[in-house]
Design a protein around this motif. Structure first.
Motif, PDB file in Angstrom:
ATOM      1  N   THR A   5       0.857  -1.185   0.000  1.00  0.00           N
ATOM      2  CA  THR A   5       0.000   0.000   0.000  1.00  0.00           C
ATOM      3  C   THR A   5       0.891   1.231   0.000  1.00  0.00           C
ATOM      4  O   THR A   5       1.880   1.293   0.739  1.00  0.00           O
ATOM      5  CB  THR A   5      -0.927   0.024   1.224  1.00  0.00           C
ATOM      6  OG1 THR A   5      -1.936  -0.978   1.081  1.00  0.00           O
ATOM      7  CG2 THR A   5      -1.622   1.382   1.360  1.00  0.00           C
ATOM      8  N   ILE A   6       0.545   2.210  -0.829  1.00  0.00           N
ATOM      9  CA  ILE A   6       1.311   3.447  -0.932  1.00  0.00           C
ATOM     10  C   ILE A   6       0.481   4.594  -0.366  1.00  0.00           C
ATOM     11  O   ILE A   6      -0.649   4.818  -0.800  1.00  0.00           O
ATOM     12  CB  ILE A   6       1.684   3.751  -2.400  1.00  0.00           C
ATOM     13  CG1 ILE A   6       2.514   2.596  -2.980  1.00  0.00           C
ATOM     14  CG2 ILE A   6       2.450   5.072  -2.503  1.00  0.00           C
ATOM     15  CD1 ILE A   6       2.640   2.638  -4.484  1.00  0.00           C
ATOM     16  N   ILE A   7       1.043   5.303   0.610  1.00  0.00           N
ATOM     17  CA  ILE A   7       0.358   6.443   1.224  1.00  0.00           C
ATOM     18  C   ILE A   7       1.165   7.700   0.928  1.00  0.00           C
ATOM     19  O   ILE A   7       2.277   7.881   1.443  1.00  0.00           O
ATOM     20  CB  ILE A   7       0.207   6.268   2.751  1.00  0.00           C
ATOM     21  CG1 ILE A   7      -0.477   4.934   3.086  1.00  0.00           C
ATOM     22  CG2 ILE A   7      -0.562   7.447   3.338  1.00  0.00           C
ATOM     23  CD1 ILE A   7      -1.881   4.804   2.548  1.00  0.00           C
ATOM     24  N   ASP A   8       0.613   8.574   0.100  1.00  0.00           N
ATOM     25  CA  ASP A   8       1.296   9.817  -0.273  1.00  0.00           C
ATOM     26  C   ASP A   8       0.246  10.810  -0.737  1.00  0.00           C
ATOM     27  O   ASP A   8      -0.745  10.421  -1.365  1.00  0.00           O
ATOM     28  CB  ASP A   8       2.318   9.546  -1.391  1.00  0.00           C
ATOM     29  CG  ASP A   8       3.290  10.688  -1.586  1.00  0.00           C
ATOM     30  OD1 ASP A   8       2.865  11.762  -2.082  1.00  0.00           O
ATOM     31  OD2 ASP A   8       4.460  10.527  -1.219  1.00  0.00           O
ATOM     32  N   ASP A   9       0.446  12.083  -0.448  1.00  0.00           N
ATOM     33  CA  ASP A   9      -0.555  13.077  -0.817  1.00  0.00           C
ATOM     34  C   ASP A   9      -0.458  13.482  -2.278  1.00  0.00           C
ATOM     35  O   ASP A   9      -1.356  14.133  -2.807  1.00  0.00           O
ATOM     36  CB  ASP A   9      -0.442  14.321   0.080  1.00  0.00           C
ATOM     37  CG  ASP A   9       0.883  15.049  -0.104  1.00  0.00           C
ATOM     38  OD1 ASP A   9       1.932  14.382   0.033  1.00  0.00           O
ATOM     39  OD2 ASP A   9       0.875  16.261  -0.361  1.00  0.00           O
ATOM     40  N   GLU A  10       0.623  13.095  -2.961  1.00  0.00           N
ATOM     41  CA  GLU A  10       0.796  13.459  -4.366  1.00  0.00           C
ATOM     42  C   GLU A  10       0.381  12.300  -5.270  1.00  0.00           C
ATOM     43  O   GLU A  10       0.961  11.214  -5.224  1.00  0.00           O
ATOM     44  CB  GLU A  10       2.245  13.835  -4.646  1.00  0.00           C
ATOM     45  CG  GLU A  10       2.721  15.053  -3.875  1.00  0.00           C
ATOM     46  CD  GLU A  10       4.159  15.405  -4.199  1.00  0.00           C
ATOM     47  OE1 GLU A  10       4.621  15.052  -5.315  1.00  0.00           O
ATOM     48  OE2 GLU A  10       4.818  16.022  -3.360  1.00  0.00           O
ATOM     49  N   ALA A  11      -0.621  12.532  -6.104  1.00  0.00           N
ATOM     50  CA  ALA A  11      -1.122  11.492  -7.000  1.00  0.00           C
ATOM     51  C   ALA A  11      -0.042  10.997  -7.948  1.00  0.00           C
ATOM     52  O   ALA A  11       0.015   9.807  -8.287  1.00  0.00           O
ATOM     53  CB  ALA A  11      -2.312  12.015  -7.803  1.00  0.00           C
ATOM     54  N   LEU A  12       0.851  11.890  -8.382  1.00  0.00           N
ATOM     55  CA  LEU A  12       1.907  11.511  -9.312  1.00  0.00           C
ATOM     56  C   LEU A  12       2.876  10.524  -8.662  1.00  0.00           C
ATOM     57  O   LEU A  12       3.330   9.568  -9.307  1.00  0.00           O
ATOM     58  CB  LEU A  12       2.670  12.752  -9.789  1.00  0.00           C
ATOM     59  CG  LEU A  12       3.740  12.533 -10.864  1.00  0.00           C
ATOM     60  CD1 LEU A  12       3.109  11.924 -12.115  1.00  0.00           C
ATOM     61  CD2 LEU A  12       4.442  13.849 -11.191  1.00  0.00           C
ATOM     62  N   VAL A  13       3.185  10.746  -7.396  1.00  0.00           N
ATOM     63  CA  VAL A  13       4.076   9.829  -6.671  1.00  0.00           C
ATOM     64  C   VAL A  13       3.408   8.468  -6.525  1.00  0.00           C
ATOM     65  O   VAL A  13       4.021   7.425  -6.763  1.00  0.00           O
ATOM     66  CB  VAL A  13       4.441  10.404  -5.283  1.00  0.00           C
ATOM     67  CG1 VAL A  13       5.195   9.348  -4.456  1.00  0.00           C
ATOM     68  CG2 VAL A  13       5.287  11.663  -5.431  1.00  0.00           C
ATOM     69  N   ARG A  14       2.125   8.476  -6.161  1.00  0.00           N
ATOM     70  CA  ARG A  14       1.394   7.211  -5.996  1.00  0.00           C
ATOM     71  C   ARG A  14       1.366   6.423  -7.300  1.00  0.00           C
ATOM     72  O   ARG A  14       1.625   5.211  -7.320  1.00  0.00           O
ATOM     73  CB  ARG A  14      -0.036   7.480  -5.514  1.00  0.00           C
ATOM     74  CG  ARG A  14      -0.126   8.130  -4.141  1.00  0.00           C
ATOM     75  CD  ARG A  14      -1.531   7.999  -3.555  1.00  0.00           C
ATOM     76  NE  ARG A  14      -2.557   8.611  -4.360  1.00  0.00           N
ATOM     77  CZ  ARG A  14      -2.997   9.860  -4.219  1.00  0.00           C
ATOM     78  NH1 ARG A  14      -2.456  10.654  -3.288  1.00  0.00           N
ATOM     79  NH2 ARG A  14      -3.964  10.335  -4.984  1.00  0.00           N
ATOM     80  N   SER A  15       1.067   7.106  -8.397  1.00  0.00           N
ATOM     81  CA  SER A  15       0.966   6.403  -9.677  1.00  0.00           C
ATOM     82  C   SER A  15       2.333   5.921 -10.149  1.00  0.00           C
ATOM     83  O   SER A  15       2.462   4.834 -10.723  1.00  0.00           O
ATOM     84  CB  SER A  15       0.326   7.302 -10.737  1.00  0.00           C
ATOM     85  OG  SER A  15       1.124   8.465 -10.962  1.00  0.00           O
TER      86      SER A  15
END
Length: 218
Positions: A5-15
């Motif tokens: 699971t990836i938790i990050d506020d930036e959608a680009l980082v998550r993707s």
């Protein structure tokens, strides 16, 4: 499959992390979220490994890490960071984080680091600052070197491999001993160093000069 699971506020980082990890045959990103819904998706998807951004605007990673550690069967947590806040990183070490990854981690290295975490090893980017190590230990090279001298030769061999991110099973195979023996050595190392996690012990090894680059996966 290793569930992440990836938790990050930036959608680009998550993707970006999702794309890199899903390219590995044995790793699956089961969810990606911002800090607000982090605990909901972790409880729902029960990942093996969580990559957690340490600084988020609505709910920071330190609070989420504390909540994760309170779970009955918490996943392994590695902090995602740009290393612009060493005080947060030192605190995360004390809270039981098993690794630290910079957000521009080499895509070829990322799956190796995830596998190490899932197997019970550690993961620490080679870009981790010396300030982080100093801030966590609160002591100089001499203190770390003194702690290293309390170890037996076999314990030093185990610590060296532990610092490379190797799991107990892998260390046992490399040293031709049982996994139970490795566990006993690791417990003895933690006790002698006065620390509670493998990553903390590895930092003592780094500070004391046991290996030139003990954290790097080559």
């Amino acid at each position: 499959m290793i569930r992440v699971t990836i938790i990050d506020d930036e959608a680009l980082v998550r993707s970006g992390f999702t794309m890199m990890l899903n390219a590995a045959e044995d790793i699956e990103v089961v969810s990606a979220s911002d800090g607000v819904t982090a605990m909901d998706v972790i409880a729902r998807d029960r990942p093996d490994v969580v990559l957690l951004d340490i600084r988020m605007p609505q709910r920071n990673g330190m609070d989420i890490l504390t909540d994760i550690r309170r779970l009955d069967a918490p996943p392994v947590v590695a902090i995602l960071t740009t290393f612009d806040s060493d005080d947060y990183i030192a605190r995360a070490l004390r809270e039981g984080a098993a690794g630290f990854l910079v957000k521009d981690t080499d895509p070829e290295q990322l799956p190796l680091l995830i596998r190490s975490l899932a197997a019970g090893g550690i993961a620490l980017s080679s870009k981790v600052s010396r300030t982080v190590i100093d801030g966590y230990l609160g002591a100089g090279d001499r203190t770390a070197a003194r702690l290293l001298k309390t170890l037996t030769q076999r314990e030093r061999e185990v610590l060296a491999r532990l610092s490379l991110g190797q799991s107990n099973t892998e260390i046992a195979r490399r040293l031709h001993v049982s996994t139970g023996t490795v566990k006993d050595h690791v417990s003895a190392i933690l006790a002698k160093f006065g620390v509670t996690t493998r990553l903390q012990a590895a930092l003592v090894a780094e500070r004391g000069g046991l290996n030139t680059r003990p954290m790097e996966h080559r």
